[in-house]
Design a protein around this motif. Sequence first.
Motif, PDB file in Angstrom:
ATOM      1  N   GLY A  98      32.738  41.483  47.853  1.00 56.91           N
ATOM      2  CA  GLY A  98      32.710  40.469  47.063  1.00 56.91           C
ATOM      3  C   GLY A  98      32.234  39.141  47.242  1.00 56.91           C
ATOM      4  N   SER A  99      32.752  38.878  48.591  1.00 53.08           N
ATOM      5  CA  SER A  99      32.357  37.318  48.962  1.00 53.08           C
ATOM      6  C   SER A  99      32.628  37.483  50.435  1.00 53.08           C
ATOM      7  N   SER A 100      31.685  36.838  51.208  1.00 51.56           N
ATOM      8  CA  SER A 100      32.045  36.548  52.881  1.00 51.56           C
ATOM      9  C   SER A 100      32.747  35.314  53.027  1.00 51.56           C
ATOM     10  N   LYS A 101      33.395  34.581  52.188  1.00 50.76           N
ATOM     11  CA  LYS A 101      34.019  33.340  52.494  1.00 50.76           C
ATOM     12  C   LYS A 101      35.519  33.593  52.579  1.00 50.76           C
ATOM     13  N   TRP A 102      36.096  34.643  52.452  1.00 52.33           N
ATOM     14  CA  TRP A 102      37.617  35.202  52.356  1.00 52.33           C
ATOM     15  C   TRP A 102      38.091  34.677  53.793  1.00 52.33           C
ATOM     16  N   PRO A 103      39.247  33.765  54.076  1.00 49.29           N
ATOM     17  CA  PRO A 103      39.794  33.708  55.406  1.00 49.29           C
ATOM     18  C   PRO A 103      40.692  34.930  55.555  1.00 49.29           C
ATOM     19  N   LYS A 104      40.700  35.150  56.739  1.00 51.69           N
ATOM     20  CA  LYS A 104      41.591  36.319  57.250  1.00 51.69           C
ATOM     21  C   LYS A 104      43.164  36.308  56.816  1.00 51.69           C
ATOM     22  N   ALA A 105      43.584  35.195  56.892  1.00 50.23           N
ATOM     23  CA  ALA A 105      44.952  34.660  56.626  1.00 50.23           C
ATOM     24  C   ALA A 105      45.151  35.111  54.924  1.00 50.23           C
ATOM     25  N   SER A 106      44.312  34.809  54.407  1.00 53.08           N
ATOM     26  CA  SER A 106      44.487  34.969  52.570  1.00 53.08           C
ATOM     27  C   SER A 106      44.137  36.470  52.454  1.00 53.08           C
ATOM     28  N   LEU A 107      43.438  37.240  53.099  1.00 54.47           N
ATOM     29  CA  LEU A 107      43.497  38.573  52.947  1.00 54.47           C
ATOM     30  C   LEU A 107      44.513  39.367  53.537  1.00 54.47           C
ATOM     31  N   GLN A 108      45.152  38.955  54.616  1.00 58.53           N
ATOM     32  CA  GLN A 108      46.399  39.548  54.988  1.00 58.53           C
ATOM     33  C   GLN A 108      47.494  39.348  54.008  1.00 58.53           C
ATOM     34  N   VAL A 109      47.581  38.284  53.335  1.00 59.41           N
ATOM     35  CA  VAL A 109      48.682  37.875  52.136  1.00 59.41           C
ATOM     36  C   VAL A 109      48.347  38.953  51.083  1.00 59.41           C
ATOM     37  N   LEU A 110      47.009  39.146  50.515  1.00 65.43           N
ATOM     38  CA  LEU A 110      46.862  39.992  49.441  1.00 65.43           C
ATOM     39  C   LEU A 110      46.943  41.374  50.031  1.00 65.43           C
ATOM     40  N   HIS A 111      46.712  41.741  51.056  1.00 62.23           N
ATOM     41  CA  HIS A 111      47.005  43.067  51.602  1.00 62.23           C
ATOM     42  C   HIS A 111      48.397  43.613  51.646  1.00 62.23           C
ATOM     43  N   ARG A 112      49.355  42.542  52.310  1.00 61.06           N
ATOM     44  CA  ARG A 112      50.690  42.790  52.103  1.00 61.06           C
ATOM     45  C   ARG A 112      51.319  42.796  50.776  1.00 61.06           C
ATOM     46  N   LEU A 113      50.972  41.938  50.090  1.00 56.61           N
ATOM     47  CA  LEU A 113      51.716  42.085  48.603  1.00 56.61           C
ATOM     48  C   LEU A 113      51.287  43.108  47.769  1.00 56.61           C
ATOM     49  N   TRP A 114      49.835  43.601  47.984  1.00 53.33           N
ATOM     50  CA  TRP A 114      49.572  44.656  47.131  1.00 53.33           C
ATOM     51  C   TRP A 114      50.400  45.809  47.693  1.00 53.33           C
ATOM     52  N   SER A 115      50.398  46.010  49.290  1.00 54.53           N
ATOM     53  CA  SER A 115      50.971  47.130  49.709  1.00 54.53           C
ATOM     54  C   SER A 115      52.564  47.156  49.109  1.00 54.53           C
ATOM     55  N   GLU A 116      53.088  46.186  48.981  1.00 57.34           N
ATOM     56  CA  GLU A 116      54.511  46.127  48.338  1.00 57.34           C
ATOM     57  C   GLU A 116      54.729  46.520  46.987  1.00 57.34           C
ATOM     58  N   HIS A 117      53.790  45.722  46.208  1.00 52.44           N
ATOM     59  CA  HIS A 117      53.892  45.721  44.788  1.00 52.44           C
ATOM     60  C   HIS A 117      52.805  46.680  44.063  1.00 52.44           C
ATOM     61  N   GLY A 118      52.030  47.180  44.630  1.00 55.89           N
ATOM     62  CA  GLY A 118      51.008  48.067  44.148  1.00 55.89           C
ATOM     63  C   GLY A 118      51.385  48.948  43.449  1.00 55.89           C
ATOM     64  N   ALA A 119      52.474  50.076  43.796  1.00 56.91           N
ATOM     65  CA  ALA A 119      52.748  51.201  43.054  1.00 56.91           C
ATOM     66  C   ALA A 119      53.603  50.799  41.737  1.00 56.91           C
ATOM     67  N   SER A 120      54.316  49.690  41.945  1.00 56.43           N
ATOM     68  CA  SER A 120      55.045  49.416  40.495  1.00 56.43           C
ATOM     69  C   SER A 120      54.029  48.935  39.582  1.00 56.43           C
ATOM     70  N   VAL A 121      52.971  47.986  39.931  1.00 51.89           N
ATOM     71  CA  VAL A 121      51.974  47.574  38.995  1.00 51.89           C
ATOM     72  C   VAL A 121      51.219  48.752  38.340  1.00 51.89           C
ATOM     73  N   ARG A 122      50.838  49.934  39.323  1.00 50.65           N
ATOM     74  CA  ARG A 122      50.300  50.996  38.790  1.00 50.65           C
ATOM     75  C   ARG A 122      51.274  51.633  37.568  1.00 50.65           C
ATOM     76  N   ALA A 123      52.281  51.876  38.069  1.00 49.73           N
ATOM     77  CA  ALA A 123      53.347  52.620  37.245  1.00 49.73           C
ATOM     78  C   ALA A 123      53.637  51.662  35.693  1.00 49.73           C
ATOM     79  N   GLN A 124      53.467  50.367  35.798  1.00 45.67           N
ATOM     80  CA  GLN A 124      53.588  49.483  34.646  1.00 45.67           C
ATOM     81  C   GLN A 124      52.466  49.524  33.901  1.00 45.67           C
ATOM     82  N   GLN A 125      51.208  49.661  34.470  1.00 44.44           N
ATOM     83  CA  GLN A 125      50.039  49.947  33.754  1.00 44.44           C
ATOM     84  C   GLN A 125      49.960  51.245  33.024  1.00 44.44           C
ATOM     85  N   GLU A 126      50.546  52.359  33.564  1.00 44.74           N
ATOM     86  CA  GLU A 126      50.420  53.453  33.011  1.00 44.74           C
ATOM     87  C   GLU A 126      51.576  53.521  31.697  1.00 44.74           C
ATOM     88  N   VAL A 127      52.618  52.983  31.737  1.00 43.76           N
ATOM     89  CA  VAL A 127      53.490  52.603  30.623  1.00 43.76           C
ATOM     90  C   VAL A 127      52.791  51.755  29.315  1.00 43.76           C
TER      91      VAL A 127
END
Length: 199
Positions: free
Chosen positions: A95-124
């Motif tokens: 979507g954008s080539s301007k992403w800094p690596k540090a920001s992408l690492q934060v998003l990757h880590r947080l989504w890996s930690e919380h993604g399953a819970s978000v998906r479960a809540q979306q189903e509910v």
Amino acid sequence: MPALEESQGVNKVVDSICKLSPDLLAETCRHILFYLQGQTKGVDSADISDEFQRAGVRCDHEALQNIIRFLLLTFRSAGKSNLSGDDLVKRLEEGSSKWPKASLQVLHRLWSEHGASVRAQQEVESALSIGQLVDMQWKLGMAVSSDTCRSLNSPYVSLLLKIVEPSGQICQKSFEMTIPQFQNFHKQFKEMAAVMETV
């Protein structure tokens, strides 16, 4: 040209996100992820703005709202598409080539930690896609006259409800009831409360 405008819009939001330190981005994402997991009633942009100010980040209201909307949409979309952390980062880079690596690492880590819970809540939420009542205020009034009637002398109850819609926005609904209507409303609320206590 809409794709070009959309790309410029994404790049503008990414530029705003680039101003955030990894810790501040992580804290902002946590606000959004906690909401998407059903742990908070909404995303409080005032709290996020205060955190930005404490960290010395200057961000106008529109830019802050764009960051919140972008992250909400990103995490919601990732949940609906059942993306992994790697897939999320890949989509963001597309979507954008301007992403800094540090920001992408934060998003990757947080989504890996919380993604399953978000998906479960979306189903509910998809099963129960209704608003959530967060506040109710009422007051008693007396209608003494109107355009069509000189003397009413009729009591009424005015209700103001604050509801968090499935989108996360808080809206207000107000209406008036006669005293018998309000008494029936009150009776139904008591019955609902009694049933909910047994669940």
